[in-house]
Enzyme design. Structure first.
Site: not given
Length: 719
Positions: A431, A452, A464, A502
């Protein structure tokens, strides 16, 4: 031949029975676009003049019966004025009404999905026969509108007010037996028998065995319920519907109810006008613009995924390194979609945990009747737990899901690379850790990408796919293809700290931390942001994510973007973590957690939190109104989204918006951060950035916003 078009034909079959056949040339599905609406009107005119037609069936030459209206045309149509939209809908309805009024019985033969306008096409027929493989429904409220081709009028008269309100407000399609029980269709038959069954039903109408005129008449007159019965139906429906959808966030169900309340006591033509006016009102809401845009963005993202997949290797077997909850979730997802997967760990208890996670998820499907025990066993058999690499020689792609530690990941990846075939793709489920950095340990960095997954894997649709500096297009393509095969929506992004989701989320947490430092109450901030549309506020969200995970991520982001993500103070999240409060993981974070009657964690207020936060808050506390809380948190969030576009981390506003909705729960009715900026107006947004720029770099307008505002541009075309 009664009528010939490239969307619709009307031909004679036998015994005076005509077939109106929808089969749009060069299209994968039938839909009510402008050309189809035009041809439908022409076909009705031809049928009005035909004196040899005794009955008619409606059929489809596609796997889908009729998908509904053409959503791509909505964008332009909804830019018109409310009165213009109403006039357009009334004009389209004229053809539907004329079709309904033809002097002979009509039966719809529903072979596949009859959604929206497709369902409404069946409702203008006197009878409906449904294949056992079809579905039917009115999903328009999911686009921020409601049925506009007579759907609210005819459904209330055919299946009753309460059933119609539930069908329209939820937008959930009905399977054959449910539709039959509801009275939405009159018969269900095997797919091979569909046309014969429809013809047989028409013959029974022609012979007088069935009173088709009575079936039609019930759709032309007011609903046959007295005022008390109507009030009871509407009140119970409102309670159910408004409990599920906030009318301020999703106004379409409420507007549909309002229209139906107005028209249930009117004859058809007057009722259609009321429906059209309500439809136009819904179409002009910002939520309709956002949700229609969301649908189109979803189509674009899936189209881009197909394009990315063109160079993909075949994927016959996958593997996941690291069991536990995440590894088990990944294994479950692959196996449930028919893909064999090896699950490898160094500890047998971790393998037990991973298999237990997969078994638990499958067991819930069995409990809900969505899977048989035999199917569950078959799915579990696709997961092969192992403590060694002996079975990895033929694996096509390996997903690394070990602990979020760069040294451990590099070691594991280097080890497995030496044991798999040369063209096997390696993907890290990280992540935060740079894909380019992890690739430095590999002999074949071109075969390495990031993949991800979001937790919980079985619920979160986004994956992702991260391109490192040396990732090949084949590696990207194969990973995208795997994500799609696993039933996920892949978005390809370039490598940077935090990648896309993120990277955007941490400035939001930073804005939250700053609010708390200056005196805001975390519980109040949560309530404001939930009212804004988030599924949970930032305090609750970080508790669910884990404060340890949040602190680790914040450190990575601070190193990567110190100008706007490295605060010069200790924030509330860091302080609570240092006091061993990890969130739901150990039962205390911003909130403390108790187990509810269903065995799930339930958050409750904790006075100890406020005592701890005294150490991180300013002595001269400020007060913030709700709008200030929204503006400050959303500026930080949206600005970083725009910077990701500036930096080419993500290619399009559509992908950015979809990633934020699918990855962190950005309010869908707001369409995503780019749509949110558009709807606010770039000049207004820029002014808001300037108002809060003194708070730091995270609040300053990105150059892209300045340039777009100066040029009068928007993220989404307005024409």
């Amino acid at each position: 031949m009664v009528y010939q078009g490239n969307r619709i034909t009307v031909t004679m079959l036998e015994d005076g029975i005509a077939n109106m056949h929808y089969n749009a040339e060069n299209e994968s599905v039938n839909k009510f676009d402008a050309e189809t609406n035009k041809q439908f009107g022409e076909a009705v005119s031809a049928l009005e003049k035909a004196d040899d037609v005794k009955g008619l069936i409606v059929t489809s030459g596609k796997g889908v019966f009729i998908a509904g209206a053409d959503i791509t045309e909505f964008v332009a149509s909804f830019k018109k004025s409310e009165s213009e939209i109403k006039d357009w809908v009334v004009h389209v309805n004229d053809a539907f009404n004329r079709f309904e009024d033809l002097p002979f019985p009509k039966v719809a033969a529903i072979n596949g999905a009859a959604m929206g306008g497709g369902c409404e096409m069946t409702l203008v027929c006197e009878y409906r026969v449904m294949s056992d493989k079809a579905i039917i429904g009115l999903p328009e409220t999911q686009l921020g509108i409601f049925p506009g081709f007579g759907g609210t009028v005819r459904s209330t008269r055919i299946i009753g007010i309460d059933n119609a309100l539930e069908l329209i407000a939820t937008g959930t399609p009905k399977k054959p037996l449910d539709a039959l029980k509801l009275g939405l269709v009159d018969a269900t038959v095997p797919a091979d028998d569909l046309q014969d069954a429809a013809i047989d039903l028409v013959k029974k109408c022609i012979s007088g065995e069935l009173d088709w005129q009575a079936k039609r008449e019930e759709k032309l007159v007011p609903v046959k319920l007295n005022q008390l019965e109507q009030a009871m139906a509407f009140n119970s429906a409102k309670g159910m519907i408004f409990a599920k959808a906030n009318p301020k966030q999703y106004p379409a169900p409420a507007l549909a109810i309002e229209a139906i309340e107005k028209h249930v006591n009117l004859p058809r033509d007057k009722a259609i006008e009321v429906e059209a006016a309500g439809f136009a009102k819904a179409a002009k809401t910002p939520q309709a613009e956002s949700l229609v845009g969301l649908f189109l963005n979803d189509q674009l993202v899936k189209k881009l995924a197909k394009q990315h997949s063109k160079q993909a290797h075949d994927i016959n077997e996958a593997a996941v390194l690291g069991a536990g909850i995440m590894g088990g979730g990944i294994a479950y997802q692959a196996a449930s979609k028919g893909l064999p997967i090896i699950m490898k760990d160094i500890k047998s208890e971790q393998l037990d945990l991973g298999m237990g996670e997969a078994s638990k998820l499958l067991g819930k499907m069995v409990e809900r009747g969505k899977m048989t025990p035999a199917k569950m066993g078959e799915t579990l058999s696709r997961i092969r737990p192992t403590l060694n690499y002996g079975d990895f020689s033929e694996t096509d792609i390996v997903i690394e899901a070990v602990v979020e530690n760069p040294n451990v990941k590099r070691s594991v990846l280097k080890e497995v690379e030496g044991l798999v075939k040369d063209d096997c793709i390696l993907a890290s489920n990280t992540s935060t850790i740079s894909i380019t950095y992890l690739a430095e340990a590999l002999a074949r960095p071109e075969n390495f990408v990031g993949m991800h997954f979001f937790n919980p894997v079985h619920r979160m649709p986004l994956v992702e796919v991260i391109r490192g500096e040396k990732s090949s297009e084949e590696a990207i393509a194969t990973t995208v293809a795997l994500a799609s095969k696993m039933g996920k929506v892949p978005v390809v992004v370039n490598d940077c700290p935090g990648f896309l989701v993120n990277r955007v989320l941490f400035p939001y947490f930073g804005a939250f931390d700053l609010l708390l430092k200056q005196g805001a109450d975390f519980a109040h901030v949560d309530k404001v942001m939930e009212k804004f549309g988030w599924p949970m506020g930032p305090a609750y969200l970080i508790d669910v994510v884990g404060l340890d995970t949040g602190v680790h991520g914040a450190e990575v982001m601070a190193e990567g973007f110190p100008d706007r993500m490295k605060p010069d103070y200790k924030g509330a999240i860091q302080h609570l973590y240092e006091n061993k409060r990890l969130g739901q993981k150990n039962g205390v974070g911003f909130y403390k957690y108790e187990t509810d009657s269903r065995g799930k964690p339930k958050k409750v207020a904790d006075d100890a939190t406020y005592e701890l936060l005294q150490a991180t808050s300013d002595s001269d506390k400020q007060t913030f109104d709700d709008q200030a809380i929204i503006d400050r948190t959303m500026l930080a969030f949206c600005n970083e989204t725009v910077r990701c576009l500036e930096d080419n981390i993500v290619s399009t506003p559509a992908e950015a918006d979809m990633a934020m909705i699918m990855g962190v729960g950005f309010p869908p009715f707001r369409g995503g951060p780019c749509r949110y900026i558009d709807q606010m107006g770039l000049d207004n947004y820029l002014a808001l950035c300037e108002k809060y720029a003194h708070l730091g770099k995270a609040y300053e307008a990105p150059q892209k916003i300045r340039d777009m505002a100066a040029a009068g541009e928007t993220f989404y075309a307005t024409a």
